[in-house]
Design a protein around this motif. Sequence first.
Motif, mmCIF file in Angstrom:
data_model
loop_
_atom_site.group_PDB
_atom_site.id
_atom_site.type_symbol
_atom_site.label_atom_id
_atom_site.label_comp_id
_atom_site.label_asym_id
_atom_site.label_seq_id
_atom_site.Cartn_x
_atom_site.Cartn_y
_atom_site.Cartn_z
ATOM 1 N N THR A 170 0.620 -0.951 -0.154
ATOM 2 C CA THR A 170 -0.033 0.019 0.052
ATOM 3 C C THR A 170 1.000 1.335 -0.098
ATOM 4 O O THR A 170 1.895 1.063 0.446
ATOM 5 C CB THR A 170 -0.868 0.088 1.200
ATOM 6 N N ALA A 171 0.490 2.257 -0.522
ATOM 7 C CA ALA A 171 0.984 3.546 -0.455
ATOM 8 C C ALA A 171 1.251 4.368 0.912
ATOM 9 O O ALA A 171 0.272 4.116 1.832
ATOM 10 C CB ALA A 171 0.488 4.454 -1.359
ATOM 11 N N ASP B 139 1.150 6.643 4.099
ATOM 12 C CA ASP B 139 0.395 7.763 4.304
ATOM 13 C C ASP B 139 0.782 8.307 5.829
ATOM 14 O O ASP B 139 0.199 7.995 6.682
ATOM 15 C CB ASP B 139 -1.105 7.438 4.364
ATOM 16 N N ASP C 139 6.153 10.653 2.573
ATOM 17 C CA ASP C 139 5.631 9.674 1.775
ATOM 18 C C ASP C 139 6.389 9.609 0.662
ATOM 19 O O ASP C 139 6.649 8.172 0.037
ATOM 20 C CB ASP C 139 4.079 10.089 1.230
ATOM 21 N N ARG D 100 1.879 -1.438 -9.956
ATOM 22 C CA ARG D 100 1.860 -1.133 -8.683
ATOM 23 C C ARG D 100 2.609 -0.031 -8.077
ATOM 24 O O ARG D 100 1.942 0.739 -7.196
ATOM 25 C CB ARG D 100 2.187 -2.579 -7.791
ATOM 26 N N ASP E 290 0.745 3.004 -9.142
ATOM 27 C CA ASP E 290 -0.583 3.252 -8.223
ATOM 28 C C ASP E 290 -0.038 3.870 -6.996
ATOM 29 O O ASP E 290 -0.825 4.773 -6.352
ATOM 30 C CB ASP E 290 -1.286 1.943 -8.206
ATOM 31 N N SER E 291 1.067 3.580 -6.324
ATOM 32 C CA SER E 291 1.462 3.902 -5.224
ATOM 33 C C SER E 291 1.802 5.342 -5.376
ATOM 34 O O SER E 291 1.382 6.286 -4.489
ATOM 35 C CB SER E 291 2.590 3.248 -4.525
ATOM 36 N N ARG F 119 0.637 7.484 -7.413
ATOM 37 C CA ARG F 119 -0.806 8.228 -7.656
ATOM 38 C C ARG F 119 -1.417 8.595 -6.430
ATOM 39 O O ARG F 119 -1.955 9.562 -6.287
ATOM 40 C CB ARG F 119 -1.555 7.607 -8.805
ATOM 41 N N THR F 120 -1.331 7.282 -5.686
ATOM 42 C CA THR F 120 -2.130 7.461 -4.256
ATOM 43 C C THR F 120 -1.592 8.538 -3.496
ATOM 44 O O THR F 120 -2.293 9.239 -2.692
ATOM 45 C CB THR F 120 -1.992 6.138 -3.721
ATOM 46 N N ALA G 138 -2.405 11.830 -4.662
ATOM 47 C CA ALA G 138 -3.833 12.270 -4.388
ATOM 48 C C ALA G 138 -3.992 12.441 -2.945
ATOM 49 O O ALA G 138 -4.924 13.315 -2.525
ATOM 50 C CB ALA G 138 -4.593 11.058 -4.734
ATOM 51 N N GLN G 139 -3.335 11.788 -1.971
ATOM 52 C CA GLN G 139 -3.528 12.124 -0.695
ATOM 53 C C GLN G 139 -3.117 13.370 -0.138
ATOM 54 O O GLN G 139 -3.609 13.962 0.549
ATOM 55 C CB GLN G 139 -2.496 11.253 0.149
ATOM 56 N N LYS H 63 -5.651 15.928 -1.212
ATOM 57 C CA LYS H 63 -6.712 15.925 -0.185
ATOM 58 C C LYS H 63 -6.431 16.513 0.896
ATOM 59 O O LYS H 63 -7.051 17.437 1.633
ATOM 60 C CB LYS H 63 -7.123 14.450 0.052
#
Length: 211
Positions: free
Chosen positions: A86-87, A89, A96, A140, A143-144, A146-147, A150-151, A154
Amino acid sequence: MCRVPSPPTSGGAAAGRGGRPRDPSRDGAIRAAILTVLAEAGYAGLTMDAVAAAAGVGKATIYRRWRTKSDLVADAVRSLQADPDTAPDTGSLEEDLRILLHGLVATVNGPLGAATLSLLSALPHEPELRAAFENGPMGRWSDSFRTVWAQAEKRGEVRAGLAGTAVASTASSPILQRWLFSDQPVDDAYADEVLADVVLPLVQHSCTVAD
């Protein structure tokens, strides 16, 4: 306002074709042997015989799992778990990205990196291998990243829509470029330099422009 501070691992393996039952405990040793042979001989020099010898098994054991060389290598690539599940956080974009970049450094210097370098010339001609990279470890990693962006968006650390831009790509691109095209070391110190001197200043600039 800005403020800056696993896919299945056996999808490519062919089902057994009868005879002696397949022993799943050997799969890890065989996949490790595949990567070893790739690093030493390249894709063109990889043979079922060489993999069997490196793994200490009979050639029939290899053929019970994979029908072709492409199947065999694609499954080994898909099985690699060098990237984070998982990315991270941590609450900070800087931290990160630091975690991800240090992980990327470890990856390109490890089995996946060696396999990638040995397969570069084959990927355009082997759709299954290309898909294994895109849908496996490399996918993967993307995706990490990009996450993480995005975090940060936010949390208000970066402007909206920064993920997927040239600014965001500066996090990993210098590391990959040095690894692929230079004989200079790719290490954590270089990753920290990229983060401090390239990525964060560009993020700050993009925030200033947006404001």
